[in-house]
Design a protein around this motif. Structure first.
Motif, PDB file in Angstrom:
ATOM      1  N   LEU A 114      -7.502  28.870  21.297  1.00 22.84           N
ATOM      2  CA  LEU A 114      -6.334  28.186  20.737  1.00 22.84           C
ATOM      3  C   LEU A 114      -6.627  27.813  19.295  1.00 22.84           C
ATOM      4  O   LEU A 114      -7.610  27.154  19.001  1.00 22.84           O
ATOM      5  N   TYR A 115      -5.774  28.270  18.408  1.00 27.32           N
ATOM      6  CA  TYR A 115      -5.870  27.904  16.996  1.00 27.32           C
ATOM      7  C   TYR A 115      -4.838  26.813  16.770  1.00 27.32           C
ATOM      8  O   TYR A 115      -3.655  27.071  16.801  1.00 27.32           O
ATOM      9  N   GLN A 116      -5.312  25.602  16.623  1.00 31.01           N
ATOM     10  CA  GLN A 116      -4.386  24.494  16.554  1.00 31.01           C
ATOM     11  C   GLN A 116      -4.794  23.519  15.464  1.00 31.01           C
ATOM     12  O   GLN A 116      -5.957  23.180  15.326  1.00 31.01           O
ATOM     13  N   ILE A 117      -3.816  23.101  14.711  1.00 27.96           N
ATOM     14  CA  ILE A 117      -4.026  22.076  13.694  1.00 27.96           C
ATOM     15  C   ILE A 117      -2.947  21.023  13.920  1.00 27.96           C
ATOM     16  O   ILE A 117      -1.789  21.352  14.044  1.00 27.96           O
ATOM     17  N   MET A 118      -3.342  19.796  13.989  1.00 33.89           N
ATOM     18  CA  MET A 118      -2.345  18.746  14.180  1.00 33.89           C
ATOM     19  C   MET A 118      -2.313  17.865  12.976  1.00 33.89           C
ATOM     20  O   MET A 118      -3.188  17.724  12.238  1.00 33.89           O
ATOM     21  N   VAL A 164      12.564  29.066   8.438  1.00 30.87           N
ATOM     22  CA  VAL A 164      11.332  28.541   7.864  1.00 30.87           C
ATOM     23  C   VAL A 164      10.157  28.941   8.745  1.00 30.87           C
ATOM     24  O   VAL A 164      10.225  28.810   9.975  1.00 30.87           O
ATOM     25  N   ASP A 165       9.080  29.422   8.135  1.00 29.64           N
ATOM     26  CA  ASP A 165       7.829  29.663   8.855  1.00 29.64           C
ATOM     27  C   ASP A 165       7.204  28.286   9.073  1.00 29.64           C
ATOM     28  O   ASP A 165       6.669  27.676   8.144  1.00 29.64           O
ATOM     29  N   ILE A 166       7.304  27.778  10.273  1.00 31.12           N
ATOM     30  CA  ILE A 166       6.933  26.387  10.539  1.00 31.12           C
ATOM     31  C   ILE A 166       5.433  26.143  10.376  1.00 31.12           C
ATOM     32  O   ILE A 166       5.023  25.065   9.947  1.00 31.12           O
ATOM     33  N   PHE A 167       4.591  27.120  10.662  1.00 35.65           N
ATOM     34  CA  PHE A 167       3.152  26.926  10.474  1.00 35.65           C
ATOM     35  C   PHE A 167       2.844  26.685   8.996  1.00 35.65           C
ATOM     36  O   PHE A 167       2.170  25.730   8.639  1.00 35.65           O
ATOM     37  N   THR A 168       3.368  27.543   8.142  1.00 35.41           N
ATOM     38  CA  THR A 168       3.138  27.398   6.706  1.00 35.41           C
ATOM     39  C   THR A 168       3.797  26.140   6.167  1.00 35.41           C
ATOM     40  O   THR A 168       3.244  25.457   5.299  1.00 35.41           O
ATOM     41  N   HIS A 169       4.948  25.792   6.704  1.00 37.70           N
ATOM     42  CA  HIS A 169       5.640  24.582   6.262  1.00 37.70           C
ATOM     43  C   HIS A 169       4.820  23.327   6.576  1.00 37.70           C
ATOM     44  O   HIS A 169       4.688  22.438   5.743  1.00 37.70           O
ATOM     45  N   MET A 170       4.264  23.268   7.789  1.00 42.93           N
ATOM     46  CA  MET A 170       3.524  22.073   8.201  1.00 42.93           C
ATOM     47  C   MET A 170       2.098  22.040   7.661  1.00 42.93           C
ATOM     48  O   MET A 170       1.502  20.974   7.557  1.00 42.93           O
ATOM     49  N   PHE A 188       9.502  31.029  13.473  1.00 42.74           N
ATOM     50  CA  PHE A 188      10.560  30.679  12.538  1.00 42.74           C
ATOM     51  C   PHE A 188      11.506  29.681  13.172  1.00 42.74           C
ATOM     52  O   PHE A 188      11.855  29.814  14.347  1.00 42.74           O
ATOM     53  N   VAL A 189      11.914  28.703  12.407  1.00 44.85           N
ATOM     54  CA  VAL A 189      12.870  27.701  12.877  1.00 44.85           C
ATOM     55  C   VAL A 189      13.891  27.444  11.773  1.00 44.85           C
ATOM     56  O   VAL A 189      13.638  27.735  10.604  1.00 44.85           O
ATOM     57  N   THR A 190      14.992  26.870  12.160  1.00 40.42           N
ATOM     58  CA  THR A 190      15.954  26.414  11.160  1.00 40.42           C
ATOM     59  C   THR A 190      15.517  25.020  10.709  1.00 40.42           C
ATOM     60  O   THR A 190      14.846  24.293  11.463  1.00 40.42           O
ATOM     61  N   PRO A 191      15.872  24.615   9.505  1.00 40.62           N
ATOM     62  CA  PRO A 191      15.450  23.305   9.003  1.00 40.62           C
ATOM     63  C   PRO A 191      15.844  22.127   9.904  1.00 40.62           C
ATOM     64  O   PRO A 191      15.153  21.110   9.917  1.00 40.62           O
ATOM     65  N   ALA A 192      16.898  22.266  10.676  1.00 42.42           N
ATOM     66  CA  ALA A 192      17.325  21.172  11.554  1.00 42.42           C
ATOM     67  C   ALA A 192      16.275  20.825  12.606  1.00 42.42           C
ATOM     68  O   ALA A 192      16.210  19.684  13.075  1.00 42.42           O
ATOM     69  N   PHE A 193      15.425  21.766  12.967  1.00 40.64           N
ATOM     70  CA  PHE A 193      14.400  21.519  13.984  1.00 40.64           C
ATOM     71  C   PHE A 193      13.138  20.871  13.423  1.00 40.64           C
ATOM     72  O   PHE A 193      12.339  20.301  14.171  1.00 40.64           O
ATOM     73  N   ILE A 194      12.921  20.953  12.141  1.00 39.89           N
ATOM     74  CA  ILE A 194      11.663  20.484  11.548  1.00 39.89           C
ATOM     75  C   ILE A 194      11.321  19.030  11.899  1.00 39.89           C
ATOM     76  O   ILE A 194      10.180  18.755  12.273  1.00 39.89           O
ATOM     77  N   PRO A 195      12.251  18.089  11.867  1.00 36.85           N
ATOM     78  CA  PRO A 195      11.881  16.710  12.211  1.00 36.85           C
ATOM     79  C   PRO A 195      11.393  16.531  13.657  1.00 36.85           C
ATOM     80  O   PRO A 195      10.642  15.597  13.943  1.00 36.85           O
ATOM     81  N   ALA A 196      11.761  17.435  14.541  1.00 38.66           N
ATOM     82  CA  ALA A 196      11.375  17.310  15.949  1.00 38.66           C
ATOM     83  C   ALA A 196      10.025  17.966  16.249  1.00 38.66           C
ATOM     84  O   ALA A 196       9.471  17.758  17.331  1.00 38.66           O
ATOM     85  N   ILE A 197       9.468  18.711  15.330  1.00 38.78           N
ATOM     86  CA  ILE A 197       8.226  19.444  15.576  1.00 38.78           C
ATOM     87  C   ILE A 197       7.044  18.575  15.168  1.00 38.78           C
ATOM     88  O   ILE A 197       6.957  18.102  14.038  1.00 38.78           O
ATOM     89  N   THR A 198       6.125  18.373  16.108  1.00 44.23           N
ATOM     90  CA  THR A 198       4.973  17.499  15.850  1.00 44.23           C
ATOM     91  C   THR A 198       3.660  18.260  15.714  1.00 44.23           C
ATOM     92  O   THR A 198       2.691  17.726  15.189  1.00 44.23           O
TER      93      THR A 198
END
Length: 75
Positions: free
Chosen positions: A71-75, A23-29, A50-60
């Motif tokens: 820094l290009y950052q969106i929270m 999963v492209d985590i930037f686009t996902h979040m 890119f991450v596997t779906p198992a990591f998504i809950p841990a990414i803030t």
């Protein structure tokens, strides 16, 4: 493999991500945010996280350190 066209259906990188469930985590979040271009001489995005779906809950948060030194950052 042409890894510059992940967003295009049928691209080699898209097929690789689909095959390995990545999963492209930037686009996902941030589905409504246009990702930053990460290639100085173009509007193309070359850098992905890119991450596997198992990591998504841990990414803030997801950030890019842009090539133009900010820094290009969106929270």
């Amino acid at each position: 493999m042409d890894a510059n066209k992940v967003d295009e259906a049928g691209s080699q990188l898209r097929k690789f991500c689909d095959l390995h469930d990545l999963v492209d985590i930037f686009t996902h979040m941030h589905p409504d945010t246009t990702p930053p271009h990460t290639y100085q001489r173009s509007t193309n995005r070359l850098d992905y996280i890119f991450v596997t779906p198992a990591f998504i809950p841990a990414i803030t948060a997801v950030s890019f350190y842009h090539s133009m030194y900010h820094l290009y950052q969106i929270m």
